[in-house]
Design an enzyme around this catalytic site. Structure first.
Site, PDB file in Angstrom:
ATOM      1  N   CYS A   9      -9.485  -3.543 -10.452  1.00 42.95           N
ATOM      2  CA  CYS A   9      -9.073  -2.554  -9.701  1.00 42.95           C
ATOM      3  C   CYS A   9      -7.710  -2.529  -8.953  1.00 42.95           C
ATOM      4  O   CYS A   9      -7.061  -1.778  -8.325  1.00 42.95           O
ATOM      5  CB  CYS A   9     -10.011  -1.890  -8.589  1.00 42.95           C
ATOM      6  SG  CYS A   9     -10.397  -3.164  -7.405  1.00 42.95           S
TER       7      CYS A   9
ATOM      8  N   HIS B 287       0.941  -1.337   0.008  1.00 36.40           N
ATOM      9  CA  HIS B 287      -0.038   0.122  -0.027  1.00 36.40           C
ATOM     10  C   HIS B 287       0.513   1.399  -0.080  1.00 36.40           C
ATOM     11  O   HIS B 287       0.285   2.377  -0.533  1.00 36.40           O
ATOM     12  CB  HIS B 287      -0.839  -0.054   1.070  1.00 36.40           C
ATOM     13  CG  HIS B 287      -2.233  -0.649   0.737  1.00 36.40           C
ATOM     14  ND1 HIS B 287      -2.566  -2.179   1.514  1.00 36.40           N
ATOM     15  CD2 HIS B 287      -3.172  -0.647  -0.096  1.00 36.40           C
ATOM     16  CE1 HIS B 287      -3.362  -2.601   1.082  1.00 36.40           C
ATOM     17  NE2 HIS B 287      -3.888  -1.559   0.125  1.00 36.40           N
TER      18      HIS B 287
HETATM   19  C1  PEP Z   1      -6.321  -5.496  -4.556  1.00 33.89           C
HETATM   20  O1  PEP Z   1      -6.361  -6.457  -3.661  1.00 33.89           O
HETATM   21  O2  PEP Z   1      -5.890  -5.607  -5.643  1.00 33.89           O
HETATM   22  C2  PEP Z   1      -7.158  -4.297  -4.233  1.00 33.89           C
HETATM   23  C3  PEP Z   1      -7.436  -3.437  -5.212  1.00 33.89           C
HETATM   24  O3  PEP Z   1      -6.986  -3.954  -3.113  1.00 33.89           O
HETATM   25  P1  PEP Z   1      -5.748  -3.607  -2.121  1.00 33.89           P
HETATM   26  O4  PEP Z   1      -4.680  -3.177  -2.851  1.00 33.89           O
HETATM   27  O5  PEP Z   1      -6.331  -2.149  -1.310  1.00 33.89           O
HETATM   28  O6  PEP Z   1      -5.733  -4.795  -1.134  1.00 33.89           O
END
Ligand code: PEP
Ligand code: MG
Length: 572
Positions: free
Chosen positions: A481, A170
């Protein structure tokens, strides 16, 4: 004094750019409270320590002093350390609050948590979290948690350099979102630095340079200047419908975490917000945010997104997200009490958030997506809560809006059960970051295993294919996403697999738009089918390099195509 020698460290550039600046070392202050027995002789000092902490926090919360001084008695009576006094008394107060019938008063429990949090931070000797950074601060840390990044004074943090991390951690996602360069996976870099050291972060070459020599500095100064000129000249703003060469319409949305990213939504022509990582709202506050504050935040992001709307992901807490603030340390956080599980276990947190979204939906186009569901039972339980909250708002005569509810598809069990899940939700969101992590059992934030984090692994492509097909069969939309969507070559493969709706960090939109606008989706489909029939990630990458290079050399010069690098195999 002798000039320190220039030193270069190799890592992984996860957010583009070059910055010349000064090191600001940052330590992640996790909250661990233990009880130990304080000697009678030291009790006075402990009492003073406690009082000192109170003093420090006083400027932040006016009521804190009155609350805190009552607690001194506990230190003497129980020979307890100051942290323990805070913890025990806070817990007692919280349990009293949780039994209060009146909803408004019950919610004041979060004030108690706030007070506790401030006291503990003050006792740890760490300065308040909102730092005033110098103009050219480069944050250097061992493992910079996303909550810490979210709290930085983002106007002034110029770049990040961390010992651990990966492309989809993140911190990396946020750095790209905010648009500051970042190099992660630098191993033991942190301990070699001192705050104030001169540093160059060069993510394009996957390296940082500590104590750069005058010659190196000069070369970099010239390079950053010419890059700035090129970037200004090359800035394109396009919006409106995007079509592939054969006329297939593709929607590009924005992923956002913090307000610093909001201006990118309009600037890069995003079709609304496809993923709002709402847990970052808590990161900036460090405690559960009230319903009212959440409502205002959701209304703001709804305004930013306009009529295309926002998909708000319910708090994805746990895992690497804010674990230090909300949970006891877990042995295996990625497989622990995270995301929807955290919400179902801490129902009040989830109910407050759902109410805030429903009420905000009266003034904006909002949808809810449930993070990391494993199967239909997670979805059903969450939907009952959402329905109950809507009913109670209706009963109380409060205005609220309808929200559709989707599921994140990001763990293998959800992929296997995708046909069933598709029947009980309004849309899918494919989180490819976690899908890669959980399908391949590779920690997305651990640079030691970055060589095994293979987005183009056939197992991942099959999971995406299966999930997209389940959505199409059920007649519901599916938005991809994860970070895969923001990489042009991967986005083409996603379109080949049938994706028509992608969500990504706003600044990635122009380059993905350029790539998808230049391809024929039928050709992308043929390549994707060929990839699905392969055995290894290396094979798939080979096909992509070869086919893309032949069909679209103007869009994909060789260096833009995936080529697996053994990131750490030959040392530094
Ligand atoms: C993912 O896991 O691809 C996602 C979009 O959520 P995050 O990156 O916040 O886990
Ligand atoms: Mg995820």
């Amino acid at each position: 004094m002798e000039q320190p020698h220039e030193m270069r460290f190799k890592g992984l550039g996860v957010s583009e750019g070059i910055v010349i600046g000064q090191v600001l070392r940052m330590h992640d202050g996790a909250r661990h409270v233990y009880h130990w027995r304080v000697n009678v002789a030291d009790l006075e000092a402990e009492r003073l320590r406690f009082r000192g902490a109170v003093q420090l926090a006083k400027t932040q919360v006016v009521t804190i002093k009155k609350q805190a001084e009552k607690r001194e008695k506990q230190i003497t009576d129980e020979q307890a350390n100051a942290e323990w006094a805070v913890e025990v008394v806070g817990d007692r107060l919280l349990s009293l609050y949780s039994e209060i019938k009146d909803e408004y008063l019950r919610e004041r429990g979060s004030d108690i948590e706030d007070v506790m949090q401030r006291l503990l931070v003050a006792l740890s000797g760490v300065q308040p979290r909102h730092r005033n950074l110098s103009e050219d601060a480069v944050i250097v840390s061992q493992d910079l948690l996303p909550s810490a990044v979210a709290e930085l004074d983002l106007e002034h943090a110029r770049a990040l350099a961390t010992d651990t991390g990966g492309w989809t951690s993140h911190t990396a996602i946020l750095a790209r979102g905010i648009g500051i360069p970042a190099v992660v996976g630098l191993r033991d870099f942190y301990r070699r630095t001192r705050t104030g050291d001169k540093i160059i972060v060069d993510s394009t070459r996957n390296e940082v340079i500590l104590h750069p020599s005058p010659g190196t500095l000069e070369r970099y100064q010239a390079e950053t200047l010419s890059r700035m000129k090129r970037e200004l000249a090359g800035e394109v703003k396009e919006s409106g419908p995007l079509r592939t060469q054969d006329g297939v319409e593709i929607t590009l949305r924005a992923n956002v975490e913090v307000p610093a990213e909001f201006e990118g939504v309009e600037k890069y022509g995003a079709h609304g917000v496809g993923l709002y990582r709402s847990e970052f709202l808590l990161a900036r506050r460090g405690v559960t945010v009230s319903e009212q504050e959440q409502r205002l935040a959701y209304e703001e992001v709804a305004r930013v997104a306009g009529k295309e709307g926002v998909i708000i992901r319910l708090f994805d807490l746990g895992g690497e997200n804010l674990r230090e603030q909300f949970q006891e340390p877990e042995k295996n956080p990625a497989l622990g009490l995270r995301a929807i599980r955290f919400g179902l276990r801490n129902e009040e947190v989830m109910r407050t958030q759902v109410r805030a979204i429903l009420v905000a939906a009266a003034n904006g186009n909002l949808k809810i997506v449930l993070p990391m569901v494993a199967d239909v039972s997670d979805v059903r339980r969450a939907k009952v809560i959402i329905q109950e909250e809507a009913n109670s708002l209706a009963k109380a005569g409060r205005a609220f809006g309808d929200v559709s509810v989707g599921a994140m598809i990001e763990v293998p069990s959800a992929v296997f059960m995708a046909d069933n899940i598709a029947k009980v939700v309004d849309f899918f969101e494919l989180g490819t970051n976690d899908l890669v992590q959980y399908t391949l059992a590779v920690d997305r934030g651990n640079d030691e295993v970055a060589d095994w984090f293979r987005t183009l692994h056939p197992a991942v492509l099959h999971s995406i294919d299966r999930s997209l097909k389940a959505a199409f069969r059920a007649g519901i939309p599916a938005i991809v996403c994860g970070e895969m969507a923001s990489t042009p070559a991967y986005a083409v493969l996603l379109v080949g697999l049938g994706a028509r709706d992608l969500s990504m960090t706003p600044s990635a939109i122009p380059r993905v738009r350029r790539a998808l606008g230049g391809i024929d989706s039928r050709e992308a489909r043929t390549i994707a089918e060929e990839c699905l029939s392969n055995e290894t990630a290396d094979d798939v990458e080979g096909i992509v390099r070869e086919r893309f290079g032949k069909l679209w050399p103007h869009l994909f010069p060789p260096q833009s195509l995936p080529e697996h690098r053994q990131t750490h195999s030959q040392g530094k």
